[in-house]
Design an enzyme around this catalytic site. Structure first.
Site, PDB file in Angstrom:
ATOM      1  CB  CYS A 117      -0.894   0.028   1.225  1.00 56.09           C
ATOM      2  SG  CYS A 117      -1.866  -1.450   1.425  1.00 56.09           S
TER       3      CYS A 117
ATOM      4  NE  ARG B  63       4.651   1.881  -1.158  1.00 55.27           N
ATOM      5  CZ  ARG B  63       5.593   2.007  -0.231  1.00 55.27           C
ATOM      6  NH1 ARG B  63       6.707   2.627  -0.521  1.00 55.27           N
ATOM      7  NH2 ARG B  63       5.427   1.524   0.973  1.00 55.27           N
TER       8      ARG B  63
ATOM      9  CD1 TRP C   1      -0.249  -5.744  -3.786  1.00 55.39           C
ATOM     10  CD2 TRP C   1      -0.311  -6.765  -1.803  1.00 55.39           C
ATOM     11  NE1 TRP C   1       0.233  -7.018  -3.957  1.00 55.39           N
ATOM     12  CE2 TRP C   1       0.196  -7.668  -2.746  1.00 55.39           C
ATOM     13  CE3 TRP C   1      -0.449  -7.191  -0.488  1.00 55.39           C
ATOM     14  CZ2 TRP C   1       0.592  -8.965  -2.426  1.00 55.39           C
ATOM     15  CZ3 TRP C   1      -0.062  -8.483  -0.160  1.00 55.39           C
ATOM     16  CH2 TRP C   1       0.452  -9.349  -1.125  1.00 55.39           C
TER      17      TRP C   1
ATOM     18  CG  ASN D 272       1.733   0.496   4.123  1.00 52.26           C
ATOM     19  OD1 ASN D 272       1.470  -0.701   4.086  1.00 52.26           O
ATOM     20  ND2 ASN D 272       2.895   0.995   3.754  1.00 52.26           N
ATOM     21  N   GLY D 273      -0.103  -1.298   6.495  1.00 52.77           N
ATOM     22  CA  GLY D 273       0.305  -2.125   7.641  1.00 52.77           C
ATOM     23  C   GLY D 273      -0.846  -3.035   8.023  1.00 52.77           C
TER      24      GLY D 273
ATOM     25  CD  GLU E 102      17.361 -12.229  -9.088  1.00 54.91           C
ATOM     26  OE1 GLU E 102      16.730 -12.769  -8.161  1.00 54.91           O
ATOM     27  OE2 GLU E 102      17.081 -11.109  -9.528  1.00 54.91           O
TER      28      GLU E 102
ATOM     29  CE  LYS F 172      14.032 -10.097 -11.032  1.00 55.23           C
ATOM     30  NZ  LYS F 172      14.748  -9.959  -9.817  1.00 55.23           N
TER      31      LYS F 172
ATOM     32  CD  GLU G 181      10.204 -10.733  -9.170  1.00 48.47           C
ATOM     33  OE1 GLU G 181      11.354 -10.652  -9.644  1.00 48.47           O
ATOM     34  OE2 GLU G 181       9.775  -9.965  -8.307  1.00 48.47           O
TER      35      GLU G 181
ATOM     36  CG  HIS H  78      19.842 -35.805  -6.324  1.00 48.40           C
ATOM     37  ND1 HIS H  78      20.184 -37.056  -5.862  1.00 48.40           N
ATOM     38  CD2 HIS H  78      21.007 -35.157  -6.557  1.00 48.40           C
ATOM     39  CE1 HIS H  78      21.510 -37.155  -5.799  1.00 48.40           C
ATOM     40  NE2 HIS H  78      22.031 -36.011  -6.228  1.00 48.40           N
TER      41      HIS H  78
ATOM     42  CE  LYS I  40      11.594  -2.245  -6.222  1.00 43.63           C
ATOM     43  NZ  LYS I  40      12.357  -3.230  -7.008  1.00 43.63           N
TER      44      LYS I  40
HETATM   45  O1  M6R Z   1      13.205  -4.734  -0.475  1.00 48.70           O
HETATM   46  P1  M6R Z   1      13.803  -6.105  -0.324  1.00 48.70           P
HETATM   47  O2  M6R Z   1      15.086  -6.261  -1.062  1.00 48.70           O
HETATM   48  O3  M6R Z   1      13.937  -6.526   1.123  1.00 48.70           O
HETATM   49  O4  M6R Z   1      12.745  -7.066  -0.971  1.00 48.70           O
HETATM   50  C1  M6R Z   1      12.884  -8.446  -0.912  1.00 48.70           C
HETATM   51  C2  M6R Z   1      12.010  -9.114  -1.955  1.00 48.70           C
HETATM   52  O5  M6R Z   1      10.665  -8.809  -1.736  1.00 48.70           O
HETATM   53  C3  M6R Z   1      12.392  -8.690  -3.371  1.00 48.70           C
HETATM   54  O6  M6R Z   1      13.724  -8.960  -3.635  1.00 48.70           O
HETATM   55  C4  M6R Z   1      11.515  -9.414  -4.410  1.00 48.70           C
HETATM   56  O7  M6R Z   1      11.818 -10.762  -4.431  1.00 48.70           O
HETATM   57  C5  M6R Z   1      11.722  -8.728  -5.760  1.00 48.70           C
HETATM   58  N1  M6R Z   1      10.459  -8.459  -6.371  1.00 48.70           N
HETATM   59  C6  M6R Z   1      12.566  -9.504  -6.680  1.00 48.70           C
HETATM   60  O8  M6R Z   1      12.637  -8.998  -7.973  1.00 48.70           O
END
Ligand code: M6R
Length: 611
Positions: free
Chosen positions: A2, A27, A74, A100-101, A482, A486, A489, A505, A606
């Site tokens: 949020c 965000r 969100w 937010n929270g 990673e 990516k 996501e 395995h 985000k």
């Molecule tokens: O702000 P942070 O680096 O702590 O966030 C951690 C994850 O939420 C963040 O890396 C998330 O996996 C990204 N969307 C990856 O692209």
């Protein structure tokens, strides 16, 4: 997650709130709304979906007023629907709240309020908090007292903005565990979840501390703690340039941020490498302390966790410190055996990730010093830490982390060299070799970027299947994870990252002629290099569609696949900084071919400020 924006000033707040909300879109959100004091009324406009839906609502039912609050939601408590959108009203529509929270005890509070005859129109914890404020006011308290009273009853985390007909020239804000800033500029005073949201409006900001309540009026700002004691205003000049938060001619923020990596990494070296020595001004750790370190635990989430895995490999390779890594969401719920004195490190782009933050608070409770590698100044993790390294990647707007990640990797190189040197575990020769290699990274990344058309063609050939597999070993195992993350996501294609040696395995059963298998094969020199090629051959033998990342001049894959992304030769321990850029582009072009919303992928936020 949020986003909050608010304004009290000398002009119409509505366009400022809408612009602020657009700047908070990154965000992640699924609905949005705003409230302004309009013709002696608290008027709300709310809509589900993108901000364009809220704009249409405003076009159909226009509003204006110089005091207002806005919110991108969100969904956590209750589906994404208009009735669950913020702002939430209470006191028969006399007040409105954005939040937010999570208010953890909202069910308890709701039960008490329901028993008093209060009716609720949403499923949210926020409406309960709004009603609690209104209930506290019933006892004759003014709005500030009522807010303080309500916050003393609430358990959980909040950043909030509140306006009310009972204080028509005033906007209240408060934070506990979720970020919120107060800003001032020529047209008034503002609140926001982050600086970019109000960048065009403000010259100076205050980062609210946990437990602070702010009152903003056209005449100025006052801040108190929850005990009601006035606080000194700590205004900080805003240094951020507008160009840092626009897409700068690129089709998306993510593509811009992928391209920014050469500049960010060069900038980091200029900042932290001086006359062949690593200088980390915010680390603030004595040589004596570094020499006593025996154990280190690195806690983080998502992409930052893969940076931590890389950091562990480096630190263990060049120092005698034993390093473990854990996910914030796991660490906080197990019984980790951390002795007082174990250095607990966190890595985070935002500095606000709830699970990482909770892990830090737990480690602090156990007497551990905290080191944080972070991109956002004044963030919650930064405030909790004794030792810091800033990644200086600039605002990262694309939800999928790119430049913040490579900056984290480079900061781990600096940290490793710094620790090894201070402990007397690094020879001058190794230091010089590693620093020389580090200097080559930006140019190597530039070469990968120049090769993006080739990467795009490969992505376009392989984007259509339901799944893909990413394989790597040692330093490039976290990069396989990673690369897969990516891809998931932003392209929504299922992807799995695996340690290549683990393939036998289980995942080898997945391999057939339709499965793209992305193999990171840039090691050329030792047994790991040979093993990786054997793994690739195992994929070939089962007709997998191999896409390889390999070192320029390496001919070992010539008879295996045509889909090779060549990258410049870089020593294995730093090759991830270059290889991952190829993986970012691969995911990017796959997502583009699949037609997804790359900067704002569905369901993602985000910064994950709630559990
Ligand atoms: O702000 P942070 O680096 O702590 O966030 C951690 C994850 O939420 C963040 O890396 C998330 O996996 C990204 N969307 C990856 O692209």
């Amino acid at each position: 997650m949020c986003g909050i924006v608010g304004m009290v000033g000398d002009r119409d707040a509505v366009p400022v709130l809408i612009e602020g909300l657009k700047r908070l879109e990154y965000r992640g959100y699924d609905s949005a709304g705003l409230a302004v004091l309009h013709e002696n009324d608290v008027a709300l406009r709310r809509a589900v979906g993108r901000l364009s839906a809220l704009e249409s609502e405003l076009a159909a039912h226009p509003l204006s007023g110089s005091i207002g609050i806005g919110h991108t939601r969100w969904a956590t408590h209750g589906e994404a629907s208009v009735r669950n959108c913020h702002p939430h009203a209470a006191a028969e529509g006399r007040l409105a709240l954005v939040h937010n929270g999570i208010i953890e005890n909202y069910q308890e509070l709701k039960k008490d309020l329901t028993a008093k005859g209060i009716l609720f129109s949403s499923d949210t914890d926020t409406e309960v908090l709004a009603a609690t404020i209104a209930d506290c006011q019933q006892d004759g308290a003014d709005l500030l007292e009522a807010l303080r009273c309500a916050l003393s009853k609430a358990r959980g985390a909040y950043a909030l903005g509140l306006l009310s007909l009972d204080a028509p020239e005033t906007l209240y804000a408060a934070r506990l565990g979720s970020p919120l800033i107060v800003g001032k500029g020529s047209s008034g005073y503002f609140i926001a979840s982050d600086v970019p949201a109000i960048l065009p409006q403000v010259d100076e900001v205050i980062y609210l501390e946990d437990g602070e309540i702010a009152r903003l009026t056209p005449a100025g700002v006052e801040i108190w703690n929850l005990a009601g004691e006035a606080q000194v205003l700590k205004w900080v000049k805003v240094e951020m340039e507008e160009s840092a938060v626009d897409a700068g001619g690129f089709e998306t923020f993510m593509l811009k941020e992928i391209h920014e990596q050469t500049r960010v990494l060069r900038g980091l070296m200029e900042r932290y490498v001086m006359d062949g020595q690593i200088v980390l001004p915010e680390l603030n750790m004595s040589v004596g302390h570094i020499r006593t370190l025996q154990r280190m635990m690195i806690v983080s989430c998502g992409t930052a966790y893969y940076a931590a895995m890389y950091g562990r490999l480096l630190i263990e390779n060049y120092t005698s410190i034993a390093v473990e890594t854990d996910l914030g969401s796991e660490f906080r719920y197990r019984s980790p055996k951390i002795q007082p004195g174990t250095l607990v490190a966190t890595v985070s782009q935002s500095g606000e990730t709830a699970d990482t933050l909770a892990s830090v608070q737990m480690a602090k409770g156990a007497g551990c010093p905290i080191l944080t590698i972070c991109n956002v100044f004044g963030s919650s993790l930064v405030r909790e830490s004794d030792h810091l390294i800033y990644t200086h990647a600039g605002p990262e707007i694309g939800v999928a982390s790119t430049k913040a990640f490579t900056a984290q990797l480079m900061c781990f190189v600096f940290l490793t060299l710094y620790l090894a040197e201070a402990r007397g575990e690094l020879t001058a020769e190794t230091r010089e070799e590693l620093l020389a290699e580090l200097q080559r990274i930006p140019t190597a990344i530039h070469r990968v970027l120049e090769n993006k058309e080739h990467i795009r063609k490969i992505a376009e050939q392989h984007h259509d299947g339901p799944s893909s597999l990413y394989l790597g070993r040692r330093y490039n195992y976290p990069m396989a994870l990673e690369g897969a993350l990516k891809n998931k996501e932003i392209s929504y294609q299922h992807a799995e990252g695996y340690a290549a040696g683990e393939m036998k395995h289980g995942p080898i059963a997945l391999i057939n002629e339709s499965l793209p298998v992305i193999c990171i094969c840039t090691e050329t020199e030792d047994e790991v290099a040979e093993k990786m090629i054997s793994n690739v051959r195992e994929v070939q033998a089962r007709s997998g569609r191999i896409i390889a990342i390999a070192t320029e001049g390496d001919t070992r894959l010539d008879d295996i696949t045509e889909d090779i992304i060549f990258v410049p030769r870089i020593c294995e321990c730093m090759s991830p900084l270059v290889n991952v850029v190829a993986l970012q582009l691969l995911a990017y072009y796959a997502a583009q071919a699949r037609g997804t919303d790359i900067d704002k992928p569905r369901n993602l936020a985000k910064s994950v400020t709630v559990e």
